[in-house]
Structures are given as C-alpha cells and as structure tokens.
Write a protein that holds these residues in place. Structure first.
Motif, PDB file in Angstrom:
ATOM      1  N   LYS A   3       0.807  -1.218   0.000  1.00  0.00           N
ATOM      2  CA  LYS A   3       0.000   0.000   0.000  1.00  0.00           C
ATOM      3  C   LYS A   3       0.840   1.268   0.000  1.00  0.00           C
ATOM      4  N   PHE A   4       2.115   1.171   0.367  1.00  0.00           N
ATOM      5  CA  PHE A   4       2.961   2.343   0.556  1.00  0.00           C
ATOM      6  C   PHE A   4       3.880   2.546  -0.649  1.00  0.00           C
ATOM      7  N   THR A   5       3.981   3.812  -1.093  1.00  0.00           N
ATOM      8  CA  THR A   5       4.783   4.118  -2.286  1.00  0.00           C
ATOM      9  C   THR A   5       5.594   5.382  -2.075  1.00  0.00           C
ATOM     10  N   ILE A   6       6.813   5.343  -2.595  1.00  0.00           N
ATOM     11  CA  ILE A   6       7.664   6.517  -2.732  1.00  0.00           C
ATOM     12  C   ILE A   6       7.751   6.788  -4.227  1.00  0.00           C
ATOM     13  N   ILE A   7       7.508   8.042  -4.608  1.00  0.00           N
ATOM     14  CA  ILE A   7       7.605   8.422  -6.024  1.00  0.00           C
ATOM     15  C   ILE A   7       8.827   9.299  -6.211  1.00  0.00           C
ATOM     16  N   CYS A   8       9.685   8.908  -7.155  1.00  0.00           N
ATOM     17  CA  CYS A   8      10.898   9.654  -7.492  1.00  0.00           C
ATOM     18  C   CYS A   8      10.716  10.250  -8.885  1.00  0.00           C
ATOM     19  N   VAL A   9      10.940  11.566  -8.998  1.00  0.00           N
ATOM     20  CA  VAL A   9      10.702  12.269 -10.258  1.00  0.00           C
ATOM     21  C   VAL A   9      11.967  13.025 -10.663  1.00  0.00           C
ATOM     22  N   ASP A  10      12.505  12.669 -11.826  1.00  0.00           N
ATOM     23  CA  ASP A  10      13.683  13.350 -12.357  1.00  0.00           C
ATOM     24  C   ASP A  10      13.775  13.026 -13.837  1.00  0.00           C
ATOM     25  N   ASP A  11      14.145  14.008 -14.640  1.00  0.00           N
ATOM     26  CA  ASP A  11      14.253  13.776 -16.071  1.00  0.00           C
ATOM     27  C   ASP A  11      15.590  13.141 -16.458  1.00  0.00           C
ATOM     28  N   GLU A  14      20.029   8.745 -14.886  1.00  0.00           N
ATOM     29  CA  GLU A  14      21.053   8.366 -13.905  1.00  0.00           C
ATOM     30  C   GLU A  14      20.669   8.814 -12.491  1.00  0.00           C
ATOM     31  N   MET A  15      19.953   9.932 -12.377  1.00  0.00           N
ATOM     32  CA  MET A  15      19.488  10.384 -11.063  1.00  0.00           C
ATOM     33  C   MET A  15      18.386   9.459 -10.535  1.00  0.00           C
ATOM     34  N   LEU A  16      17.480   9.040 -11.422  1.00  0.00           N
ATOM     35  CA  LEU A  16      16.430   8.104 -11.018  1.00  0.00           C
ATOM     36  C   LEU A  16      17.036   6.777 -10.580  1.00  0.00           C
ATOM     37  N   PHE A  17      18.033   6.314 -11.332  1.00  0.00           N
ATOM     38  CA  PHE A  17      18.710   5.075 -10.960  1.00  0.00           C
ATOM     39  C   PHE A  17      19.349   5.217  -9.585  1.00  0.00           C
ATOM     40  N   GLN A  18      20.018   6.350  -9.332  1.00  0.00           N
ATOM     41  CA  GLN A  18      20.673   6.573  -8.039  1.00  0.00           C
ATOM     42  C   GLN A  18      19.651   6.639  -6.909  1.00  0.00           C
ATOM     43  N   LEU A  19      18.546   7.332  -7.142  1.00  0.00           N
ATOM     44  CA  LEU A  19      17.494   7.385  -6.114  1.00  0.00           C
ATOM     45  C   LEU A  19      16.948   5.991  -5.810  1.00  0.00           C
ATOM     46  N   ALA A  20      16.641   5.237  -6.868  1.00  0.00           N
ATOM     47  CA  ALA A  20      16.109   3.882  -6.669  1.00  0.00           C
ATOM     48  C   ALA A  20      17.125   3.016  -5.919  1.00  0.00           C
ATOM     49  N   HIS A  21      18.377   3.160  -6.257  1.00  0.00           N
ATOM     50  CA  HIS A  21      19.431   2.414  -5.570  1.00  0.00           C
ATOM     51  C   HIS A  21      19.514   2.819  -4.098  1.00  0.00           C
ATOM     52  N   ASP A  22      19.542   4.122  -3.842  1.00  0.00           N
ATOM     53  CA  ASP A  22      19.687   4.608  -2.476  1.00  0.00           C
ATOM     54  C   ASP A  22      18.484   4.259  -1.604  1.00  0.00           C
ATOM     55  N   LEU A  23      17.315   4.206  -2.201  1.00  0.00           N
ATOM     56  CA  LEU A  23      16.091   3.931  -1.438  1.00  0.00           C
ATOM     57  C   LEU A  23      15.722   2.452  -1.408  1.00  0.00           C
ATOM     58  N   ALA A  24      16.554   1.607  -1.989  1.00  0.00           N
ATOM     59  CA  ALA A  24      16.248   0.175  -2.099  1.00  0.00           C
ATOM     60  C   ALA A  24      16.024  -0.492  -0.743  1.00  0.00           C
ATOM     61  N   PHE A  26      14.197   0.338   1.519  1.00  0.00           N
ATOM     62  CA  PHE A  26      12.781   0.422   1.887  1.00  0.00           C
ATOM     63  C   PHE A  26      11.914  -0.545   1.081  1.00  0.00           C
ATOM     64  N   SER A  27      12.488  -1.194   0.085  1.00  0.00           N
ATOM     65  CA  SER A  27      11.695  -1.956  -0.881  1.00  0.00           C
ATOM     66  C   SER A  27      11.023  -3.199  -0.301  1.00  0.00           C
ATOM     67  N   ASP A  28      11.375  -3.596   0.922  1.00  0.00           N
ATOM     68  CA  ASP A  28      10.678  -4.740   1.506  1.00  0.00           C
ATOM     69  C   ASP A  28       9.306  -4.361   2.055  1.00  0.00           C
ATOM     70  N   TRP A  29       9.022  -3.051   2.137  1.00  0.00           N
ATOM     71  CA  TRP A  29       7.683  -2.654   2.600  1.00  0.00           C
ATOM     72  C   TRP A  29       7.122  -1.454   1.846  1.00  0.00           C
ATOM     73  N   VAL A  30       7.931  -0.827   0.988  1.00  0.00           N
ATOM     74  CA  VAL A  30       7.493   0.336   0.222  1.00  0.00           C
ATOM     75  C   VAL A  30       7.844   0.123  -1.247  1.00  0.00           C
ATOM     76  N   LYS A  31       6.905   0.430  -2.114  1.00  0.00           N
ATOM     77  CA  LYS A  31       7.178   0.370  -3.550  1.00  0.00           C
ATOM     78  C   LYS A  31       7.865   1.669  -3.965  1.00  0.00           C
ATOM     79  N   ILE A  32       8.905   1.562  -4.777  1.00  0.00           N
ATOM     80  CA  ILE A  32       9.614   2.720  -5.307  1.00  0.00           C
ATOM     81  C   ILE A  32       9.173   2.887  -6.761  1.00  0.00           C
ATOM     82  N   LYS A  33       8.511   3.995  -7.045  1.00  0.00           N
ATOM     83  CA  LYS A  33       8.016   4.291  -8.394  1.00  0.00           C
ATOM     84  C   LYS A  33       8.865   5.411  -8.973  1.00  0.00           C
TER      85      LYS A  33
END
Length: 161
Positions: A3-11, A14-24, A26-33
């Motif tokens: 039910k829980f989501t973090i949304i990362c927005v960047d054009d 490489e920044m989106l990849f870094q955010l997804a990597h850094d926030l990984a 949380f991925s056991d309980w939060v979806k990273i979009k």
C-alpha cells in the motif's frame, strides 16, 4: 505492505537510478516508483489514489522539462487528497528564490542539493515515512521495525489518554 509508495521524479535517468538504488532498503515494505516528469508522476499519484494506496513521499527534481518541481509540488500541496504526502525537493544548483518558493509555495518537507549524501537521504526519508504513517492514522505497530524510532517516540509522547 504494497500500500505504501515513494515516487521519485527526475528527467535524468542516472538520477532516477541513483534514487532507486539509495532507497532500495525500503523496498521490503514500500514500492519505489520512478517517473521521468511531473505529468507521469501526477498520473501515478492519481492511480495510487484510485487503488486506495498511499503516496507517502515524493522526491522531485526542480529542473525538469514541462513543469518544474516547485510548480508541480505546489499543485500537489493544494490537492487535499495528498495533504499528508511528504515532499522532498532535489536540485543541483538551486537559486535563493527556488529555496524560498519550495518552502513557501510548494511546502516541501526537505530539500537536498545534488549530489546528496546517501545516509542522510535514507534517514530523512525514513523519518518522513514515519511521519506519514502517523499523520495518515495508519496502524504503526506492524510497521514498527521499518520506522524511525525517535519519530515514533515523538508521536507517542504527543498522544493523550
């Protein structure tokens, strides 16, 4: 826990990849979009709302084609459906005016200058996720192992019986 989501927005991919990597972590309980612009992020928010899921934290770049981060987060701040959603602004070379507008107009909760410190970002996002859980009135006990314990104590001290 989907039910829980973090949304990362960047054009910048490489920044989106870094955010997804850094926030990984949380991925056991939060979806990273990840979204490449404000429009796709807004569409994701709409879908989450329709599905009864939570947009807990939005991390948005300032300088994007189409709609910049301050303008988009300002419209998000005005949308009552997302009043509890925590907002984080990212920018590489923010002007003084961008800082002022991010705080006063977009009501951002945190501001990070690129490149950010990974440990600081993770800590602040954990705090924001914890604040979101309490602000939204979600039962925190099943999530307690994932939450920031200092923030949990702060909220519990504010509870009156």
């Amino acid at each position: 826990m989907d039910k829980f989501t973090i949304i990362c927005v960047d054009d910048q991919p490489e920044m989106l990849f870094q955010l997804a990597h850094d926030l990984a972590e949380f991925s056991d309980w939060v979806k990273i979009k990840i979204c490449s612009d404000a429009q796709s992020a807004q569409e994701s928010l709409e879908k989450l709302d329709q599905d009864g899921r939570y947009a807990c934290v939005v991390l948005s770049d300032q300088n994007m084609p189409g709609q910049n981060g301050v303008d988009w987060l300002q419209s998000l701040a005005k949308d009552r459906r997302f009043r509890h959603t925590k907002k984080v602004m990212l920018s590489q070379r923010p002007t003084h005016q961008v800082f002022i507008d991010a705080i006063n107009l977009a009501q951002v909760d945190r501001f990070f200058i690129k490149p950010w410190d990974q440990e600081e970002l993770i800590h602040e996002v954990r705090v924001l996720l914890t604040e979101y859980v309490f602000d939204k009135g979600v039962d925190y006990e099943p999530l307690q192992q994932h939450l920031d314990q200092d923030t949990v104590r702060k909220f519990l001290r504010g509870v009156t019986f």
